[in-house]
Design a protein around this motif. Structure first.
Motif, PDB file in Angstrom:
ATOM      1  N   TYR A  96       0.839  -1.202   0.000  1.00  0.00           N
ATOM      2  CA  TYR A  96       0.000   0.000   0.000  1.00  0.00           C
ATOM      3  C   TYR A  96       0.875   1.254   0.000  1.00  0.00           C
ATOM      4  O   TYR A  96       0.637   2.195  -0.775  1.00  0.00           O
ATOM      5  N   GLU A  97       1.894   1.253   0.854  1.00  0.00           N
ATOM      6  CA  GLU A  97       2.781   2.418   0.930  1.00  0.00           C
ATOM      7  C   GLU A  97       3.543   2.622  -0.377  1.00  0.00           C
ATOM      8  O   GLU A  97       3.749   3.764  -0.811  1.00  0.00           O
ATOM      9  N   ALA A  98       3.958   1.540  -1.002  1.00  0.00           N
ATOM     10  CA  ALA A  98       4.669   1.656  -2.278  1.00  0.00           C
ATOM     11  C   ALA A  98       3.766   2.255  -3.346  1.00  0.00           C
ATOM     12  O   ALA A  98       4.193   3.100  -4.141  1.00  0.00           O
ATOM     13  N   ARG A  99       2.518   1.850  -3.372  1.00  0.00           N
ATOM     14  CA  ARG A  99       1.578   2.365  -4.372  1.00  0.00           C
ATOM     15  C   ARG A  99       1.165   3.809  -4.059  1.00  0.00           C
ATOM     16  O   ARG A  99       0.829   4.585  -4.940  1.00  0.00           O
ATOM     17  N   LEU A 100       1.197   4.165  -2.773  1.00  0.00           N
ATOM     18  CA  LEU A 100       0.802   5.514  -2.355  1.00  0.00           C
ATOM     19  C   LEU A 100       1.934   6.536  -2.532  1.00  0.00           C
ATOM     20  O   LEU A 100       1.689   7.746  -2.549  1.00  0.00           O
ATOM     21  N   ALA A 101       3.162   6.059  -2.705  1.00  0.00           N
ATOM     22  CA  ALA A 101       4.326   6.951  -2.738  1.00  0.00           C
ATOM     23  C   ALA A 101       4.205   8.104  -3.742  1.00  0.00           C
ATOM     24  O   ALA A 101       4.531   9.244  -3.399  1.00  0.00           O
ATOM     25  N   PRO A 102       3.731   7.877  -4.982  1.00  0.00           N
ATOM     26  CA  PRO A 102       3.613   9.010  -5.915  1.00  0.00           C
ATOM     27  C   PRO A 102       2.634  10.082  -5.430  1.00  0.00           C
ATOM     28  O   PRO A 102       2.855  11.277  -5.646  1.00  0.00           O
ATOM     29  N   VAL A 103       1.565   9.667  -4.761  1.00  0.00           N
ATOM     30  CA  VAL A 103       0.595  10.628  -4.233  1.00  0.00           C
ATOM     31  C   VAL A 103       1.231  11.408  -3.086  1.00  0.00           C
ATOM     32  O   VAL A 103       1.078  12.632  -2.993  1.00  0.00           O
ATOM     33  N   ARG A 104       1.945  10.710  -2.216  1.00  0.00           N
ATOM     34  CA  ARG A 104       2.639  11.385  -1.111  1.00  0.00           C
ATOM     35  C   ARG A 104       3.597  12.442  -1.662  1.00  0.00           C
ATOM     36  O   ARG A 104       3.677  13.562  -1.145  1.00  0.00           O
TER      37      ARG A 104
END
Length: 198
Positions: free
Chosen positions: A65-73
């Protein structure tokens, strides 16, 4: 040289595990049906490799989840993006919510799995929820006359919960663009912009 190869292998294994888990969660009927054994087999690695790298299924789901969220972060943290702190609050709030909704739509079963592993602590104590809430609250604080930005951030985030998104898309067959427009209109009513997304 001997250290570089294990690092390369670990990075390759991690990428293979994430790709396999992505595919399994995307195709599954229920996130609970995806097991560590399934992911290991699909990634071509041993189950022990998964447990060494992630601890358990919850750790793997959180890492993915964190890997997929990284671009949004990244977009929300800097630069001229409408998600970034320099954007006017009346633009940033709906942009953040739209980004979260799109993320949930693109990762429906992964998001459901993450909310499902929250256990007794509930999703509201999860690190990613605190991050989203903090971003929204800070943006809402910049809107004059808006009462209680903290509560308003919780209320707006409730409209993007994975179980609600799954119900609307899976059961009610609401289309992606319709759902985005509905969320934008709801957000506009809450924050008083009067300019729902078209």
């Amino acid at each position: 040289m001997s250290e570089r190869k294990p690092r390369k292998d670990a990075a390759r294994n991690r990428a293979a595990v994430f790709a396999a888990a992505d595919d399994l969660f995307a195709r599954c009927e229920s996130p609970e049906a995806v097991t560590m054994a399934d992911i290991a087999a699909a990634a071509g690695v041993g189950k022990a490799t998964l447990f060494r790298a992630f601890g358990d299924r919850t750790g793997l789901i959180r890492a993915l989840y964190e890997a997929r969220l990284a671009p949004v972060r990244s977009a929300a943290g800097e630069g001229p993006s409408p998600l970034g702190p320099a954007a006017p609050p009346l633009l940033r709030v709906p942009a953040l919510l739209d980004a979260m909704l799109c993320f949930k739509l693109d990762n429906r079963h992964l998001a459901l799995a993450l909310e499902g592993v929250a256990g007794d602590s509930g999703p509201y104590r999860a690190e990613h929820y605190a991050w989203w809430h903090g971003l929204l609250r800070d943006a809402l604080e910049g809107i004059p006359g808006l009462a209680d930005p903290g509560y308003t951030a919780h209320a707006l985030l409730a409209a993007t919960r994975a179980d609600l998104v799954e119900h609307l898309v899976g059961e009610e067959r609401t289309g992606r663009e319709q759902l985005r427009a509905q969320l934008a209109a709801h957000t506009a009513r809450v924050i008083g912009s009067g300019t729902p997304r078209g």
